[in-house]
Design a protein around this motif. Sequence first.
Motif, mmCIF file in Angstrom:
data_model
loop_
_atom_site.group_PDB
_atom_site.id
_atom_site.type_symbol
_atom_site.label_atom_id
_atom_site.label_comp_id
_atom_site.label_asym_id
_atom_site.label_seq_id
_atom_site.Cartn_x
_atom_site.Cartn_y
_atom_site.Cartn_z
ATOM 1 N N ALA A 1 -20.379 13.636 23.507
ATOM 2 C CA ALA A 1 -19.385 14.214 24.417
ATOM 3 C C ALA A 1 -20.070 14.964 25.557
ATOM 4 O O ALA A 1 -19.630 14.903 26.709
ATOM 5 N N ALA A 2 -21.158 15.674 25.247
ATOM 6 C CA ALA A 2 -21.904 16.402 26.276
ATOM 7 C C ALA A 2 -22.478 15.434 27.310
ATOM 8 O O ALA A 2 -22.456 15.713 28.510
ATOM 9 N N LEU A 3 -22.984 14.299 26.843
ATOM 10 C CA LEU A 3 -23.542 13.299 27.749
ATOM 11 C C LEU A 3 -22.465 12.735 28.679
ATOM 12 O O LEU A 3 -22.671 12.636 29.895
ATOM 13 N N GLU A 4 -21.323 12.392 28.137
ATOM 14 C CA GLU A 4 -20.231 11.872 28.970
ATOM 15 C C GLU A 4 -19.794 12.911 30.007
ATOM 16 O O GLU A 4 -19.577 12.584 31.172
ATOM 17 N N ARG A 5 -19.675 14.145 29.566
ATOM 18 C CA ARG A 5 -19.198 15.206 30.459
ATOM 19 C C ARG A 5 -20.192 15.513 31.570
ATOM 20 O O ARG A 5 -19.813 15.676 32.731
ATOM 21 N N ILE A 6 -21.481 15.586 31.233
ATOM 22 C CA ILE A 6 -22.459 15.940 32.280
ATOM 23 C C ILE A 6 -22.503 14.887 33.365
ATOM 24 O O ILE A 6 -22.638 15.199 34.542
ATOM 25 N N ARG A 7 -22.359 13.634 32.980
ATOM 26 C CA ARG A 7 -22.370 12.564 33.984
ATOM 27 C C ARG A 7 -21.105 12.587 34.841
ATOM 28 O O ARG A 7 -21.127 12.175 35.994
ATOM 29 N N ARG A 8 -20.050 13.083 34.291
ATOM 30 C CA ARG A 8 -18.785 13.164 35.021
ATOM 31 C C ARG A 8 -18.725 14.422 35.895
ATOM 32 O O ARG A 8 -18.265 14.381 37.030
ATOM 33 N N GLU A 9 -19.233 15.553 35.396
ATOM 34 C CA GLU A 9 -19.021 16.831 36.072
ATOM 35 C C GLU A 9 -20.241 17.404 36.790
ATOM 36 O O GLU A 9 -20.088 18.263 37.651
ATOM 37 N N TYR A 10 -21.434 16.975 36.419
ATOM 38 C CA TYR A 10 -22.649 17.513 37.051
ATOM 39 C C TYR A 10 -23.290 16.464 37.953
ATOM 40 O O TYR A 10 -23.440 16.667 39.143
ATOM 41 N N CYS A 11 -23.684 15.324 37.373
ATOM 42 C CA CYS A 11 -24.352 14.289 38.147
ATOM 43 C C CYS A 11 -24.389 12.992 37.349
ATOM 44 O O CYS A 11 -24.783 12.996 36.183
ATOM 45 N N HIS A 12 -23.991 11.902 37.970
ATOM 46 C CA HIS A 12 -23.963 10.636 37.238
ATOM 47 C C HIS A 12 -25.358 10.101 36.930
ATOM 48 O O HIS A 12 -25.503 9.171 36.147
ATOM 49 N N TYR A 13 -26.408 10.694 37.493
ATOM 50 C CA TYR A 13 -27.787 10.303 37.173
ATOM 51 C C TYR A 13 -28.351 11.082 35.981
ATOM 52 O O TYR A 13 -29.479 10.839 35.559
ATOM 53 N N ALA A 14 -27.626 12.046 35.469
ATOM 54 C CA ALA A 14 -28.139 12.922 34.409
ATOM 55 C C ALA A 14 -28.496 12.140 33.144
ATOM 56 O O ALA A 14 -27.826 11.159 32.792
ATOM 57 N N VAL A 15 -29.547 12.594 32.480
ATOM 58 C CA VAL A 15 -30.030 11.993 31.224
ATOM 59 C C VAL A 15 -30.181 10.483 31.442
ATOM 60 O O VAL A 15 -29.616 9.683 30.712
ATOM 61 N N GLY A 16 -30.995 10.132 32.430
ATOM 62 C CA GLY A 16 -31.043 8.775 32.918
ATOM 63 C C GLY A 16 -31.971 7.794 32.243
ATOM 64 O O GLY A 16 -32.218 6.741 32.799
ATOM 65 N N SER A 17 -32.509 8.107 31.087
ATOM 66 C CA SER A 17 -33.338 7.105 30.401
ATOM 67 C C SER A 17 -32.918 7.006 28.936
ATOM 68 O O SER A 17 -32.362 7.941 28.369
ATOM 69 N N ALA A 18 -33.217 5.864 28.356
ATOM 70 C CA ALA A 18 -32.894 5.651 26.939
ATOM 71 C C ALA A 18 -33.638 6.649 26.060
ATOM 72 O O ALA A 18 -33.090 7.138 25.066
ATOM 73 N N ASP A 19 -34.885 6.985 26.424
ATOM 74 C CA ASP A 19 -35.658 7.961 25.638
ATOM 75 C C ASP A 19 -35.000 9.337 25.663
ATOM 76 O O ASP A 19 -34.961 10.025 24.640
ATOM 77 N N LEU A 20 -34.501 9.750 26.820
ATOM 78 C CA LEU A 20 -33.827 11.054 26.904
ATOM 79 C C LEU A 20 -32.539 11.047 26.091
ATOM 80 O O LEU A 20 -32.226 12.032 25.411
ATOM 81 N N GLN A 21 -31.790 9.975 26.157
ATOM 82 C CA GLN A 21 -30.563 9.884 25.362
ATOM 83 C C GLN A 21 -30.887 9.939 23.870
ATOM 84 O O GLN A 21 -30.218 10.645 23.117
ATOM 85 N N HIS A 22 -31.895 9.198 23.467
ATOM 86 C CA HIS A 22 -32.290 9.202 22.056
ATOM 87 C C HIS A 22 -32.688 10.610 21.616
ATOM 88 O O HIS A 22 -32.282 11.077 20.553
ATOM 89 N N PHE A 23 -33.482 11.299 22.445
ATOM 90 C CA PHE A 23 -33.862 12.675 22.122
ATOM 91 C C PHE A 23 -32.625 13.556 21.984
ATOM 92 O O PHE A 23 -32.506 14.323 21.025
ATOM 93 N N LEU A 24 -31.690 13.458 22.923
ATOM 94 C CA LEU A 24 -30.476 14.275 22.886
ATOM 95 C C LEU A 24 -29.703 14.056 21.593
ATOM 96 O O LEU A 24 -29.309 15.016 20.929
ATOM 97 N N PHE A 25 -29.518 12.810 21.212
ATOM 98 C CA PHE A 25 -28.761 12.521 19.989
ATOM 99 C C PHE A 25 -29.532 12.970 18.747
ATOM 100 O O PHE A 25 -28.942 13.434 17.780
ATOM 101 N N ASP A 26 -30.849 12.878 18.791
ATOM 102 C CA ASP A 26 -31.686 13.262 17.662
ATOM 103 C C ASP A 26 -31.774 14.784 17.495
ATOM 104 O O ASP A 26 -31.761 15.296 16.382
ATOM 105 N N VAL A 27 -31.860 15.519 18.599
ATOM 106 C CA VAL A 27 -32.055 16.971 18.531
ATOM 107 C C VAL A 27 -30.757 17.718 18.211
ATOM 108 O O VAL A 27 -30.789 18.889 17.835
#
Length: 163
Positions: free
Chosen positions: A119-145
């Motif tokens: 939900a945080a990932l969807e929201r940040i791209r909608r409300e902050y910047c659509h380029y946010a968390v722009g790589s698969a590695d960053l997304q994986h880290f976010l979900f893992d942490v």
Amino acid sequence: MKDRHWRTRYRVGGYEVWGTSLDSEERRRHAPYAEPADIGLYLDERWRGETDARTPYFVYWPTLEAPVERSLLVRRIKEAAAALENGATVEVACFGGHGRTGTVLCCLDVVLGGTTAHAALERIRREYCHYAVGSADLQHFLFDVEKELVPRAPEPLPAGETC
């Protein structure tokens, strides 16, 4: 050209955090109207000597892959969350203000906003910047942490056991 961020305000829970890119024109002009943040969490070594936060923290994270200093980053995210809860202003910054900065803003949203990493990932791209968390590695880290950021309730004792 991608969006650049100069203390772009982003709400996490009931708190406001600033997202900043090193290459922002406004930052380069030193925006004299801007008050420095109390706490700065800088995720790119190029910020050394460029910060104006009253208390700057650096986490070595040179690429858009998973962070090199994961445990330090998790600790700094929790400290930033606590600082926000105590009324401090917090700035999160990397070079472009998208990948690493967006990932940390999502992490703060998980800690303070009570939301999931998805939900945080969807929201940040909608409300902050659509380029946010722009790589698969960053997304994986976010979900893992996520599990390290959300305090877990203690496990109940099996029936019949006491402390």
